[in-house]
Design a protein around this motif. Sequence first.
Motif, PDB file in Angstrom:
ATOM      1  N   ALA A  94      57.051  88.782 -11.148  1.00 25.37           N
ATOM      2  CA  ALA A  94      55.685  89.508 -10.206  1.00 25.37           C
ATOM      3  C   ALA A  94      55.968  90.221  -8.934  1.00 25.37           C
ATOM      4  O   ALA A  94      56.031  90.578  -8.067  1.00 25.37           O
ATOM      5  CB  ALA A  94      54.370  89.158  -9.864  1.00 25.37           C
ATOM      6  N   ARG A  95      57.177  88.600  -8.099  1.00 28.07           N
ATOM      7  CA  ARG A  95      57.417  89.014  -6.871  1.00 28.07           C
ATOM      8  C   ARG A  95      58.878  90.179  -6.751  1.00 28.07           C
ATOM      9  O   ARG A  95      58.791  91.423  -5.793  1.00 28.07           O
ATOM     10  CB  ARG A  95      58.249  87.590  -6.432  1.00 28.07           C
ATOM     11  N   LEU A  96      59.005  90.388  -7.666  1.00 25.97           N
ATOM     12  CA  LEU A  96      60.358  91.447  -7.802  1.00 25.97           C
ATOM     13  C   LEU A  96      59.292  92.954  -8.178  1.00 25.97           C
ATOM     14  O   LEU A  96      59.778  94.320  -8.092  1.00 25.97           O
ATOM     15  CB  LEU A  96      61.266  91.411  -9.271  1.00 25.97           C
ATOM     16  N   LEU A  97      58.085  93.158  -8.863  1.00 27.77           N
ATOM     17  CA  LEU A  97      58.000  93.845  -8.912  1.00 27.77           C
ATOM     18  C   LEU A  97      56.900  94.356  -7.854  1.00 27.77           C
ATOM     19  O   LEU A  97      57.036  95.714  -7.798  1.00 27.77           O
ATOM     20  CB  LEU A  97      56.393  94.225 -10.467  1.00 27.77           C
ATOM     21  N   GLY A  98      56.324  93.417  -7.034  1.00 25.39           N
ATOM     22  CA  GLY A  98      55.882  94.125  -5.273  1.00 25.39           C
ATOM     23  C   GLY A  98      56.523  94.499  -4.468  1.00 25.39           C
ATOM     24  O   GLY A  98      56.920  95.316  -4.001  1.00 25.39           O
ATOM     25  N   GLY A 239      67.046  99.534  -9.699  1.00 29.16           N
ATOM     26  CA  GLY A 239      67.468  98.368  -9.916  1.00 29.16           C
ATOM     27  C   GLY A 239      68.524  97.630 -10.918  1.00 29.16           C
ATOM     28  O   GLY A 239      70.090  97.210 -10.886  1.00 29.16           O
ATOM     29  N   PHE A 240      68.814  99.177 -11.888  1.00 24.04           N
ATOM     30  CA  PHE A 240      70.339  99.083 -13.125  1.00 24.04           C
ATOM     31  C   PHE A 240      71.490  98.585 -12.041  1.00 24.04           C
ATOM     32  O   PHE A 240      72.376  98.621 -12.843  1.00 24.04           O
ATOM     33  CB  PHE A 240      69.668 100.358 -13.708  1.00 24.04           C
ATOM     34  N   VAL A 241      71.498  99.607 -10.879  1.00 27.64           N
ATOM     35  CA  VAL A 241      73.137  99.952 -10.181  1.00 27.64           C
ATOM     36  C   VAL A 241      72.972  98.839  -9.386  1.00 27.64           C
ATOM     37  O   VAL A 241      73.896  98.914  -8.423  1.00 27.64           O
ATOM     38  CB  VAL A 241      73.032 101.643  -9.692  1.00 27.64           C
ATOM     39  N   GLY A 242      72.163  97.767  -8.862  1.00 23.76           N
ATOM     40  CA  GLY A 242      71.965  96.951  -8.060  1.00 23.76           C
ATOM     41  C   GLY A 242      71.092  97.161  -6.930  1.00 23.76           C
ATOM     42  O   GLY A 242      71.343  96.666  -5.623  1.00 23.76           O
ATOM     43  N   ALA A 243      70.201  98.398  -6.899  1.00 27.37           N
ATOM     44  CA  ALA A 243      69.631  98.733  -5.283  1.00 27.37           C
ATOM     45  C   ALA A 243      68.180  98.182  -5.779  1.00 27.37           C
ATOM     46  O   ALA A 243      67.265  98.175  -5.127  1.00 27.37           O
ATOM     47  CB  ALA A 243      69.316 100.117  -5.820  1.00 27.37           C
ATOM     48  N   GLY A 244      68.326  96.384  -6.053  1.00 27.75           N
ATOM     49  CA  GLY A 244      67.300  95.963  -5.866  1.00 27.75           C
ATOM     50  C   GLY A 244      66.203  96.494  -6.472  1.00 27.75           C
ATOM     51  O   GLY A 244      65.933  97.293  -7.287  1.00 27.75           O
ATOM     52  N   GLY A 245      64.489  95.386  -6.559  1.00 31.71           N
ATOM     53  CA  GLY A 245      63.808  95.436  -7.316  1.00 31.71           C
ATOM     54  C   GLY A 245      63.397  95.259  -8.823  1.00 31.71           C
ATOM     55  O   GLY A 245      64.834  94.343  -9.227  1.00 31.71           O
ATOM     56  N   ILE A 246      62.930  94.894  -9.130  1.00 29.53           N
ATOM     57  CA  ILE A 246      62.729  94.880 -11.132  1.00 29.53           C
ATOM     58  C   ILE A 246      63.914  95.483 -11.873  1.00 29.53           C
ATOM     59  O   ILE A 246      64.035  94.208 -13.034  1.00 29.53           O
ATOM     60  CB  ILE A 246      61.337  94.793 -12.007  1.00 29.53           C
ATOM     61  N   SER A 263      60.749  92.411 -23.253  1.00 34.34           N
ATOM     62  CA  SER A 263      59.594  92.665 -23.152  1.00 34.34           C
ATOM     63  C   SER A 263      58.099  92.165 -21.963  1.00 34.34           C
ATOM     64  O   SER A 263      57.822  93.231 -22.024  1.00 34.34           O
ATOM     65  CB  SER A 263      59.207  91.951 -24.342  1.00 34.34           C
ATOM     66  N   ALA A 264      58.596  91.318 -21.805  1.00 36.22           N
ATOM     67  CA  ALA A 264      57.326  90.985 -20.880  1.00 36.22           C
ATOM     68  C   ALA A 264      57.006  91.116 -19.331  1.00 36.22           C
ATOM     69  O   ALA A 264      56.388  92.067 -19.054  1.00 36.22           O
ATOM     70  CB  ALA A 264      57.532  89.022 -20.438  1.00 36.22           C
ATOM     71  N   ILE A 265      58.791  91.601 -18.754  1.00 34.46           N
ATOM     72  CA  ILE A 265      59.113  92.676 -17.909  1.00 34.46           C
ATOM     73  C   ILE A 265      58.253  93.792 -17.939  1.00 34.46           C
ATOM     74  O   ILE A 265      57.924  94.593 -17.106  1.00 34.46           O
ATOM     75  CB  ILE A 265      60.072  92.221 -17.754  1.00 34.46           C
ATOM     76  N   LEU A 266      58.734  94.055 -19.720  1.00 37.37           N
ATOM     77  CA  LEU A 266      58.739  96.171 -19.260  1.00 37.37           C
ATOM     78  C   LEU A 266      56.671  96.053 -19.732  1.00 37.37           C
ATOM     79  O   LEU A 266      56.631  96.885 -18.687  1.00 37.37           O
ATOM     80  CB  LEU A 266      59.079  96.193 -20.890  1.00 37.37           C
ATOM     81  N   VAL A 267      56.341  94.769 -20.914  1.00 39.47           N
ATOM     82  CA  VAL A 267      54.819  95.066 -20.261  1.00 39.47           C
ATOM     83  C   VAL A 267      54.304  95.179 -19.057  1.00 39.47           C
ATOM     84  O   VAL A 267      53.039  95.955 -18.227  1.00 39.47           O
ATOM     85  CB  VAL A 267      54.360  93.917 -20.690  1.00 39.47           C
ATOM     86  N   MET A 268      54.946  93.729 -18.141  1.00 39.49           N
ATOM     87  CA  MET A 268      54.132  93.897 -16.342  1.00 39.49           C
ATOM     88  C   MET A 268      54.282  95.765 -15.705  1.00 39.49           C
ATOM     89  O   MET A 268      53.924  96.237 -14.802  1.00 39.49           O
ATOM     90  CB  MET A 268      54.843  93.017 -15.760  1.00 39.49           C
ATOM     91  N   ILE A 269      55.474  95.614 -15.906  1.00 43.37           N
ATOM     92  CA  ILE A 269      56.099  96.925 -15.479  1.00 43.37           C
ATOM     93  C   ILE A 269      54.851  98.409 -15.697  1.00 43.37           C
ATOM     94  O   ILE A 269      54.260  98.940 -14.885  1.00 43.37           O
ATOM     95  CB  ILE A 269      57.195  97.999 -15.937  1.00 43.37           C
ATOM     96  N   ILE A 270      55.067  98.405 -17.199  1.00 42.45           N
ATOM     97  CA  ILE A 270      53.908  99.491 -17.707  1.00 42.45           C
ATOM     98  C   ILE A 270      52.668  99.295 -16.833  1.00 42.45           C
ATOM     99  O   ILE A 270      51.930  99.999 -17.071  1.00 42.45           O
ATOM    100  CB  ILE A 270      53.912  99.181 -19.485  1.00 42.45           C
ATOM    101  N   VAL A 271      52.126  97.848 -17.105  1.00 41.33           N
ATOM    102  CA  VAL A 271      50.654  98.032 -16.328  1.00 41.33           C
ATOM    103  C   VAL A 271      50.751  98.482 -14.849  1.00 41.33           C
ATOM    104  O   VAL A 271      49.640  98.770 -14.527  1.00 41.33           O
ATOM    105  CB  VAL A 271      50.792  96.073 -16.548  1.00 41.33           C
TER     106      VAL A 271
ATOM    107  N   TYR B  46      60.410  91.984   4.617  1.00 33.24           N
ATOM    108  CA  TYR B  46      60.363  91.515   3.242  1.00 33.24           C
ATOM    109  C   TYR B  46      61.783  91.301   2.781  1.00 33.24           C
ATOM    110  O   TYR B  46      62.363  90.446   1.916  1.00 33.24           O
ATOM    111  CB  TYR B  46      59.080  91.582   3.074  1.00 33.24           C
ATOM    112  N   PHE B  47      62.610  92.661   3.298  1.00 29.21           N
ATOM    113  CA  PHE B  47      63.567  93.009   2.240  1.00 29.21           C
ATOM    114  C   PHE B  47      64.832  93.116   3.036  1.00 29.21           C
ATOM    115  O   PHE B  47      65.383  92.607   2.979  1.00 29.21           O
ATOM    116  CB  PHE B  47      63.793  94.560   2.555  1.00 29.21           C
TER     117      PHE B  47
END
Lengths: 294, 67
Positions: A94-98, A239-246, A263-271, B46-47
């Motif tokens: 949740a923090r990373l999604l934020g 985030g896949f290339v290291g640029a932060g986030g989920i 799957s938990a991360i994907l579900v949260m992203i989708i929601v 925050y960042f």
Amino acid sequence: MPHAVVRLPDRQLAALAESYRRAGRRRCVNFLLAAAVLLILIGLSAIEAEVDPKTFIAKIGGFTSYFDRLMTLDSGARVWTDPVSWFRSFKRTARLLGETILMAYVGTLTGGLAAFGLNFVASPNLTGNARLVFVARRFLEFCRTVPDIVFALIFVVAFGLGPLPGVLALAIHSAGALGKQFFETTENIDMKPVEGLRAVGASWVQTIRFAALPQVIASFTTFALLRFEINVRGATVLGFVGAGGIGQDLMEAIRKFYYSDVSAILVMIIVVVMAIDISTQYLRRALLSKGRLA
Amino acid sequence: MNAGAIDVDAIKARHPAFFVANWRGRGLAVAIIVAMAAIYVGAFAYFDVPWGRLIPGFRQLAWFVAK
């Protein structure tokens, strides 16, 4: 009221029916030709891209079994039978999604402000200088032509890992994409208020503030909201290339084969993406129905 | 604007409806802008942006582009 139906002579009717049949046949032949050309093009593309249907059929099982593993906990039970274990890293996700949403917000706002400033320069109806218009348009083109993930890769090299490269990448790409939408809107404004203000000696800034802005502000806001939506989705990938986030956590879970975490991360992203889509859609509709903001 | 040549008071008297200030709307717009700016600034806090890396980063970027 009775109507008289005019019946054409048989000869004339036959000629008309024949021409109708011919037109129908021609349309059918055209459709078949277009379909054949499309099929040939798809076939050629598949050959060029080395698409092998045999491999697809042989390996489709691996694809479905991956989904099966995504839905299974380490204990072997199905994920929905134990939501507490499934979302064991809920707080962190949740923090990373934020953080991802904040990245999208800052990127959209920065890019939007840049696009807002540049679009009036890139609109020939407001800027008399053709060279200035040319330079502004080419700059915006450069910003939107390079994909945000490429910008993120470059910025990660320059600024290191973390959200900053992602924000910069999103901001630059957003400036380009929004800039184009903005100046296309500005180009099509009603010029009568602009001419009226110019006639009474208004400055360039006053003309924009009182003649152009009231006509375009609602459209600009809806475009910016749409871009925010797109950027939230984009930020998850950065985030896949290291640029932060989920995306960073998602990539790690995929690489380490933590299936239930993926799957938990994907579900949260989708929601979250769905919630943002719905709320921005609602806001956009509200703004468009209101008509104008300034 | 060349306001000297225009009798603003006469125009205001003739079209009063156009000169009624919408304070509620203005207040809302200002509140939205302030909230957006606060989130923007808060996001940077925050960042935990490494400001010290910005200039070397841009220098490295320039080197990268030049290469």
